[in-house]
Design an enzyme around this catalytic site. Structure first.
Site, short mmCIF file in Angstrom:
data_model
loop_
_atom_site.label_atom_id
_atom_site.label_comp_id
_atom_site.label_asym_id
_atom_site.label_seq_id
_atom_site.Cartn_x
_atom_site.Cartn_y
_atom_site.Cartn_z
N GLY A 1 60.84 4.17 22.71
CA GLY A 1 61.10 2.77 23.01
C GLY A 1 59.97 1.86 22.56
O GLY A 1 59.73 0.81 23.17
N GLY A 2 59.27 2.28 21.49
CA GLY A 2 58.08 1.54 21.09
C GLY A 2 57.05 1.61 22.20
O GLY A 2 56.96 2.59 22.95
N SER B 1 59.44 8.68 18.34
CA SER B 1 59.45 7.23 18.11
C SER B 1 58.24 6.61 18.80
O SER B 1 57.11 6.96 18.49
CB SER B 1 60.78 6.63 18.61
OG SER B 1 60.95 5.30 18.16
#
Length: 569
Positions: A177-178, A264
């Site tokens: 989610g960044g 991510s």
């Protein structure tokens, strides 16, 4: 070079040259073997699931349903399911609101009695996932359970045994989610199946995000106690690892065998922790999935973002401490206005103290030189952000020409030669992935290998997600469910036989890596370490195999191009 090591019972299946042949052969193996995993092997040292699953919704028969474990803050109670003891919402730090906002994490307040840990704790305040996003719905990113608030320094533990001195490997997940959204509570990070599959302890972590974790105020005249406001979220992660070090033995874990991993944004966090001096010694191997962060935010960039936030909040620089008095809802509204999407400029700051340098630029971090790592991407990572599924050949050429001008024809010819049957949408996704995600991952692995100390292992995930009809290809995050052995997730096919095989393969590599620092095991071919000469890479697909320098002509093309505008190309 290509190496293969076909697991027993699947030899003929994996010789099938086509996906249809693979599936037809696999169905025969599954039918013949009943419910036994087609990759089960006597040579495997890992614990496998029971040979016959429970029927219906029946509960597991356990002699003791509830289990109590001592922690440094007090006793916690969890519940058992099929032998896996689950503890959710265990505090590893104090609430971060009020006077604790933007401060380094404090230890959890001790409690008396027994704390029930049956449900998830709060997640850090964040903007919700867009309900119109098919990708977001496929990975259930809108399901960040536990409520929202600043009492968010909690973690979840799944373990096959407690208070048994078994010293199992520990796998600690940092969510994606960044640096702005998500939580360790999301369904895709449920650790029960991985704990059951591998006889390991699994931990997922919640921490401060975006403006609450990374508002750099130190260069705006803030009082000295705000010195670490731009790295508070990273300090939370270190605090969670310290909690694991101090407590995991009572949960059946081994504090000397801790693997950190993330995909991510979780990969970016893992990359950052690899360069964080205060985290040294708290973990022993690491995996970065589609999130290779070479550089972080500079003080100058972060200061500009913080200035915009203060202006939006109408807080003058002479009264910066007032930012601790406003409701978090007001802070999140301002963040969404100045940095929409995944938090914009709110990310860890190279402050010179907690983060003394960029993680992998210009070299791999010396702080973790002795820590082996896995680095990876998926073939079509960038498809997560694309929605033009009906893209035509003419439309693809227009997009590539707009970005790469006179190089467009060369680029398209190269991809069409290698992937003649891929749709324009998926070719587009590969181009953006190769120029961004994959280029960073290759650089990260090269720089790690060049240290000449602990090895780097590289993989490329090519297996296509069947979710949403397969239109996303081998998209960003397909390997998350596989690494957690969550075969029920839609992104790996909701339990279809092929998806189960892929989950077995990657999860077995995760378990082996956590145990020994080497991902090799009986369920996959031999996986050599990566270096800048051979570039050995494991290709996870129906025909899982190791190749030297796969797609070399594409890699060489992008080496000659200017850096991409973002990690997604």
């Amino acid at each position: 070079m290509t190496t293969k090591n076909t697991p027993p019972g699947l030899g003929e299946v994996l010789k099938q040259p086509s996906r249809r042949g693979f599936l037809k052969g696999l169905s025969v193996v599954v039918a013949t073997a009943g419910v036994v995993s087609p990759l089960a092997s006597k040579a495997s040292a890992q614990t496998t699931a029971p040979s016959r699953p429970a029927g219906g919704l029946g509960s597991s028969a356990e002699s003791t349903l509830f289990h109590v474990v001592d922690t440094t803050s007090g006793k916690v109670q969890g519940i058992v399911n099929a032998g896996i003891k689950e503890f959710k919402g265990i505090p590893y730090g104090a609430p971060t609101g009020g006077k604790n906002r933007f401060m380094p994490p404090k230890k959890a307040t001790p409690w008396t009695g027994v704390r029930e840990c049956f449900g998830h704790g709060q997640v850090c305040p964040q903007t919700p996932a867009n309900l119109h996003s098919e990708y977001g719905m496929m990975i259930q990113w809108d399901m960040q359970v536990g409520g929202m608030g600043e009492d968010c320094l909690s973690l979840n533990v799944w373990t096959p045994g407690v208070n048994d001195g078994a010293k199992r490997p520990v796998l600690v997940s940092f969510h994606g989610g960044g640096f702005a959204t998500g939580s360790g509570n999301a369904p895709g990070y449920d650790g029960a199946q991985l704990a059951l599959f591998g006889d390991v302890v699994v931990v997922t972590v919640n921490h401060r995000l975006a403006s609450l974790g990374y508002t750099h105020l130190a260069d705006l005249g803030a009082p000295p106690e705000f010195a670490y406001a731009g790295v508070a979220g990273i300090m939370d992660l270190v605090a969670s690892l310290q909690w694991v070090h101090d407590n995991i033995e009572n949960f059946g874990g081994d504090a000397s065998r801790v693997m950190i991993f993330g995909q991510s944004g979780g990969g970016a966090k893992t990359s950052t922790i690899l360069a964080t001096p205060s985290a040294r010694g708290l973990f022993h191997c690491a995996a970065v999935q589609s999130g290779s962060s070479l550089r972080l935010t500079t003080r100058e960039q972060a200061t500009k973002t913080a200035e915009m936030l203060l202006a939006r909040l109408d807080i003058p620089k002479t009264r910066i401490a007032d930012i601790q008095k406003i409701p978090w809802q007001q802070l999140l509204e301002a963040q969404a206005a100045v940095a929409p999407g995944l938090g914009g400029g709110f990310a860890p700051v190279v402050d010179g103290t907690i983060l003394p340098h960029h993680p992998f630029d210009p070299v791999a971090p010396p702080e973790s030189a002795d820590v082996p790592i896995i680095v990876s991407t998926t073939l079509e990572d960038a498809a997560l952000a694309l929605t033009n599924f009906d893209l035509t050949e003419a439309g693809l050429k227009a997009i590539i020409t707009q970005r790469y001008a006179e190089k467009a024809d060369e680029i398209l010819a190269l991809y069409k030669q290698r992937y003649p049957h891929k749709s324009p949408f998926l070719i587009q996704a590969q181009v953006f992935t190769d120029s961004g995600f994959r280029r960073s991952a290759i650089t990260q692995a090269e720089r790690k290998a060049s240290l000449g100390k602990a090895p780097a292992f590289m993989y490329l995930w090519e297996w296509v997600s069947p979710g949403f009809g397969g239109k996303f290809g081998a998209v960003h995050g397909t390997d998350v469910s596989a690494s957690f052995h969550n075969v029920r997730d839609s992104i790996v096919g909701v339990g279809n036989p092929e998806g189960k095989v892929m989950c077995d393969r990657l999860a077995s590599a995760w378990v082996a890596f956590a145990k020994t620092g080497d991902p090799n095991n009986a369920r996959i071919p031999r996986w050599p370490a990566y270096d800048g000469t051979t570039r050995a890479t494991m290709i996870f697909d129906t025909d899982t195999r190791a190749e030297n320098d796969p797609r070399s002509e594409i890699r060489k093309l992008w080496e000659q191009q200017p850096p991409a505008r973002s990690i997604a190309g």
